[in-house]
Design an enzyme around this catalytic site. Structure first.
Site, PDB file in Angstrom:
ATOM      1  CB  SER A 132      -0.911   0.011   1.232  1.00 29.94           C
ATOM      2  OG  SER A 132      -1.755  -1.121   1.210  1.00 29.94           O
ATOM      3  CD  GLN A 336     -25.156 -19.751   2.405  1.00 30.62           C
ATOM      4  OE1 GLN A 336     -23.933 -19.820   2.458  1.00 30.62           O
ATOM      5  NE2 GLN A 336     -25.941 -20.358   3.281  1.00 30.62           N
ATOM      6  CB  ILE A 337     -27.659 -19.565  -4.397  1.00 32.57           C
ATOM      7  CG1 ILE A 337     -28.234 -18.297  -3.755  1.00 32.57           C
ATOM      8  CG2 ILE A 337     -28.637 -20.168  -5.412  1.00 32.57           C
ATOM      9  CD1 ILE A 337     -28.482 -17.140  -4.705  1.00 32.57           C
ATOM     10  CD  GLU A 363      -4.594  -2.256 -11.380  1.00 33.47           C
ATOM     11  OE1 GLU A 363      -4.976  -1.096 -11.574  1.00 33.47           O
ATOM     12  OE2 GLU A 363      -4.504  -3.096 -12.280  1.00 33.47           O
TER      13      GLU A 363
HETATM   14  C1  LIG Z   1      -2.546 -11.890  -7.554  1.00 34.36           C
HETATM   15  C2  LIG Z   1      -1.861 -10.578  -7.363  1.00 34.36           C
HETATM   16  C3  LIG Z   1      -1.375  -9.889  -8.477  1.00 34.36           C
HETATM   17  C4  LIG Z   1      -0.693  -8.681  -8.309  1.00 34.36           C
HETATM   18  N1  LIG Z   1      -0.133  -8.081  -9.407  1.00 34.36           N
HETATM   19  C5  LIG Z   1       0.697  -7.024  -9.221  1.00 34.36           C
HETATM   20  C6  LIG Z   1       1.433  -6.484 -10.323  1.00 34.36           C
HETATM   21  O1  LIG Z   1       1.340  -6.957 -11.465  1.00 34.36           O
HETATM   22  N2  LIG Z   1       2.284  -5.444 -10.075  1.00 34.36           N
HETATM   23  C7  LIG Z   1       2.440  -4.899  -8.846  1.00 34.36           C
HETATM   24  O2  LIG Z   1       3.219  -3.968  -8.704  1.00 34.36           O
HETATM   25  N3  LIG Z   1       1.740  -5.382  -7.772  1.00 34.36           N
HETATM   26  C8  LIG Z   1       0.879  -6.432  -7.936  1.00 34.36           C
HETATM   27  N4  LIG Z   1       0.193  -6.950  -6.859  1.00 34.36           N
HETATM   28  C9  LIG Z   1       0.378  -6.356  -5.530  1.00 34.36           C
HETATM   29  C10 LIG Z   1      -0.851  -5.633  -4.986  1.00 34.36           C
HETATM   30  O3  LIG Z   1      -1.061  -4.433  -5.663  1.00 34.36           O
HETATM   31  C11 LIG Z   1      -0.622  -5.463  -3.475  1.00 34.36           C
HETATM   32  O4  LIG Z   1      -0.754  -6.742  -2.894  1.00 34.36           O
HETATM   33  C12 LIG Z   1      -1.565  -4.474  -2.836  1.00 34.36           C
HETATM   34  O5  LIG Z   1      -1.288  -3.171  -3.267  1.00 34.36           O
HETATM   35  C13 LIG Z   1      -1.528  -4.530  -1.295  1.00 34.36           C
HETATM   36  O6  LIG Z   1      -0.223  -4.475  -0.817  1.00 34.36           O
HETATM   37  P1  LIG Z   1       0.244  -5.548   0.289  1.00 34.36           P
HETATM   38  O7  LIG Z   1      -0.127  -6.889  -0.224  1.00 34.36           O
HETATM   39  O8  LIG Z   1       1.664  -5.317   0.606  1.00 34.36           O
HETATM   40  O9  LIG Z   1      -0.650  -5.250   1.562  1.00 34.36           O
HETATM   41  P2  LIG Z   1      -0.342  -4.180   2.738  1.00 34.36           P
HETATM   42  O10 LIG Z   1      -0.062  -2.851   2.149  1.00 34.36           O
HETATM   43  O11 LIG Z   1       0.657  -4.757   3.675  1.00 34.36           O
HETATM   44  O12 LIG Z   1      -1.746  -4.114   3.474  1.00 34.36           O
HETATM   45  C14 LIG Z   1      -2.156  -5.022   4.486  1.00 34.36           C
HETATM   46  C15 LIG Z   1      -3.470  -4.516   5.078  1.00 34.36           C
HETATM   47  O13 LIG Z   1      -3.260  -3.244   5.708  1.00 34.36           O
HETATM   48  C16 LIG Z   1      -4.156  -2.291   5.161  1.00 34.36           C
HETATM   49  N5  LIG Z   1      -3.522  -0.966   5.117  1.00 34.36           N
HETATM   50  C17 LIG Z   1      -2.286  -0.640   4.655  1.00 34.36           C
HETATM   51  N6  LIG Z   1      -2.085   0.686   4.763  1.00 34.36           N
HETATM   52  C18 LIG Z   1      -3.213   1.212   5.285  1.00 34.36           C
HETATM   53  C19 LIG Z   1      -3.639   2.533   5.619  1.00 34.36           C
HETATM   54  N7  LIG Z   1      -2.855   3.610   5.412  1.00 34.36           N
HETATM   55  N8  LIG Z   1      -4.868   2.692   6.153  1.00 34.36           N
HETATM   56  C20 LIG Z   1      -5.695   1.628   6.338  1.00 34.36           C
HETATM   57  N9  LIG Z   1      -5.360   0.357   6.040  1.00 34.36           N
HETATM   58  C21 LIG Z   1      -4.135   0.153   5.509  1.00 34.36           C
HETATM   59  C22 LIG Z   1      -4.459  -2.802   3.752  1.00 34.36           C
HETATM   60  O14 LIG Z   1      -5.663  -2.251   3.249  1.00 34.36           O
HETATM   61  C23 LIG Z   1      -4.547  -4.299   4.001  1.00 34.36           C
HETATM   62  O15 LIG Z   1      -5.805  -4.614   4.512  1.00 34.36           O
HETATM   63  C24 LIG Z   1      -0.529  -8.136  -7.006  1.00 34.36           C
HETATM   64  C25 LIG Z   1      -1.047  -8.818  -5.898  1.00 34.36           C
HETATM   65  C26 LIG Z   1      -1.678 -10.023  -6.046  1.00 34.36           C
HETATM   66  C27 LIG Z   1      -2.158 -10.752  -4.821  1.00 34.36           C
END
Ligand SMILES: Cc1cc2nc3c(=O)[nH]c(=O)nc-3n(C[C@H](O)[C@H](O)[C@H](O)COP(=O)(O)OP(=O)(O)OC[C@H]3O[C@@H](n4cnc5c(N)ncnc54)[C@H](O)[C@@H]3O)c2cc1C
Length: 380
Positions: A132, A336-337, A363
């Site tokens: 994030s 569920q359905i 994203e």
């Molecule tokens: C299948 C898949 C494909 C992907 N493809 C790509 C890709 O092609 N290129 C790429 O660059 N990335 C890609 N991603 C990465 C994706 O964009 C990230 O997983 C996403 O942005 C979340 O980051 P994180 O997993 O590190 O979660 P974190 O940022 O660690 O978040 C963990 C939790 O904390 C919450 N959180 C974090 N900060 C805050 C805040 N300020 N306020 C409130 N809540 C917060 C989040 O909402 C979440 O619930 C992909 C991910 C997956 C799973």
């Protein structure tokens, strides 16, 4: 105000739907279980223009609008969200970043190959410690003579293994924080670039997700994409349009799940009648159909505004937030359905249920979308 699609858009929807039904539907579970993107599908996707949906015809693109793009992604996702994710990441992230911000030289070199499906595009922003908070990345690019030298690792990259070209964000000047991040185009196979761990995922399993590692990876100076220090700023614009794509994917997935639930409810009999005759089931169908229409309106409105050259940060986040959460509910109700049959792999319900969760995460999570929307509302 005119909510009707044009005749061309009706034809486009029908064409992509027929393609998804005939070329994708029969293989959905096979590709899911193999956890592999079906490379045989690339020329077929390319021949319909689905790998270069909005890009200029001079590079071989289909030159369609953002609204048309939503139609394409929605129709693929209705049948297979996983293939839709690959198509969306290829078009909406990697290729869009090059088309929007690259030099003519880079566009000429990469866009024809991307839109013709010679290679799949990957886009690397996320890192293990920077999701994030993407600007908190650690991957660096240091200028050495006529080259940039990349070091670091990107996590969760769609097409990290199967891609042929990757747009990578890296720090070029740490003292400038997010204004010190630049973008580069790197070809898979460049010495020093390698695919790391392939993720074993809950859903979206036909779309390859893996780590990409850079160890003294040297790329020519001309591979800098856009202006030095503008990589993160440009990324925010790419995400504004990318999120409309994820919203369309959510609408398509929700539509597929809703239709599967509706058809099953009409067929399944309990207590001597179809379960669709029970009000509890009818309400679920009615609520989902209503949420899907609302999600579709938000999504297509955001796309419509983009087609008119407007900045859609707020509208894109609203569409992505609402549509992805509506899709989670539609997939949950679909299981569920189906009752116990929703829990087994003979019916499509369980796959929609597994695939959908990515949509409130990728994203930008739902929490981050709320943050973006609130900042826009409060003028911050
Ligand atoms: C299948 C898949 C494909 C992907 N493809 C790509 C890709 O092609 N290129 C790429 O660059 N990335 C890609 N991603 C990465 C994706 O964009 C990230 O997983 C996403 O942005 C979340 O980051 P994180 O997993 O590190 O979660 P974190 O940022 O660690 O978040 C963990 C939790 O904390 C919450 N959180 C974090 N900060 C805050 C805040 N300020 N306020 C409130 N809540 C917060 C989040 O909402 C979440 O619930 C992909 C991910 C997956 C799973």
């Amino acid at each position: 105000m005119d909510f009707r699609p044009t005749e061309e858009q009706e034809i486009l929807r029908r064409t992509v739907r027929e393609f998804a039904e005939s070329e994708i539907r029969p293989h959905v579970m096979e590709w899911d279980e193999a956890q592999q993107f079906p490379s045989d599908l690339l020329p077929k996707l390319a021949s319909l223009g689905l790998l270069g949906i909005t890009f200029d015809e001079k590079y071989g693109g289909a030159g369609m609008s953002a609204v048309d793009y939503c139609i394409c992604i929605e129709e693929i996702a209705r049948v297979c969200p996983s293939i839709a994710l690959s198509v969306a990441a290829h078009n909406g992230l990697c290729t869009a970043h090059i088309a929007r911000f690259a030099s003519e030289e880079l566009k000429d070199r990469y866009l024809p190959r991307l839109v013709q499906g010679e290679v799949l595009g990957a886009w690397g922003l996320t890192e293990a410690g920077a999701g994030s908070d993407a600007a908190g990345m650690r991957t660096t690019a240091a200028r050495q003579g006529s080259c940039w030298v990349l070091n670091g690792a990107k996590t969760f990259i769609t097409h990290g293994r199967t891609g042929g070209v990757m747009v990578v964000m890296a720090i070029t000047d740490r003292s400038k924080a997010h204004r010190g991040i630049s973008a580069f185009v790197v070809e898979h196979g460049t010495p020093g670039m390698s695919a790391g761990k392939k993720e074993n995922k809950l859903g979206m399993r036909a779309s390859d997700t893996s780590e990409v590692i850079f160890e003294n990876c040297r790329v020519p100076a001309a591979q800098l994409l856009g202006q030095e220090g503008h990589g993160f700023i440009d990324t925010l614009q790419i995400l504004d349009s990318g999120r409309i794509g994820i919203a369309a994917l959510s609408v398509g997935l929700a539509q597929g799940a809703y239709e599967a639930a509706r058809d099953y409810a009409k067929e399944r009999r309990q207590f001597g009648q179809p379960i669709a005759s029970f009000q509890a089931i009818q309400w679920k169908l009615a609520d989902n159909a209503t949420r899907i229409e609302a999600a579709r309106l938000l999504t297509y409105r955001a796309a419509y505004l983009r087609d008119r050259g407007m900045r859609t940060t707020r509208e894109s986040s609203m569409a992505k937030l609402f549509a992805s959460e509506a899709a989670v509910k539609a997939a949950d109700d679909c299981v569920q359905i189906h009752g116990g049959y929703g829990f087994v792999k003979d019916y499509p319900a369980e796959k929609y249920f597994r695939d959908v969760k990515l949509l409130t995460i990728g994203e930008g999570t739902s929490e981050i979308q709320r943050l973006v929307i609130a900042r826009q509302l409060l003028g911050q």
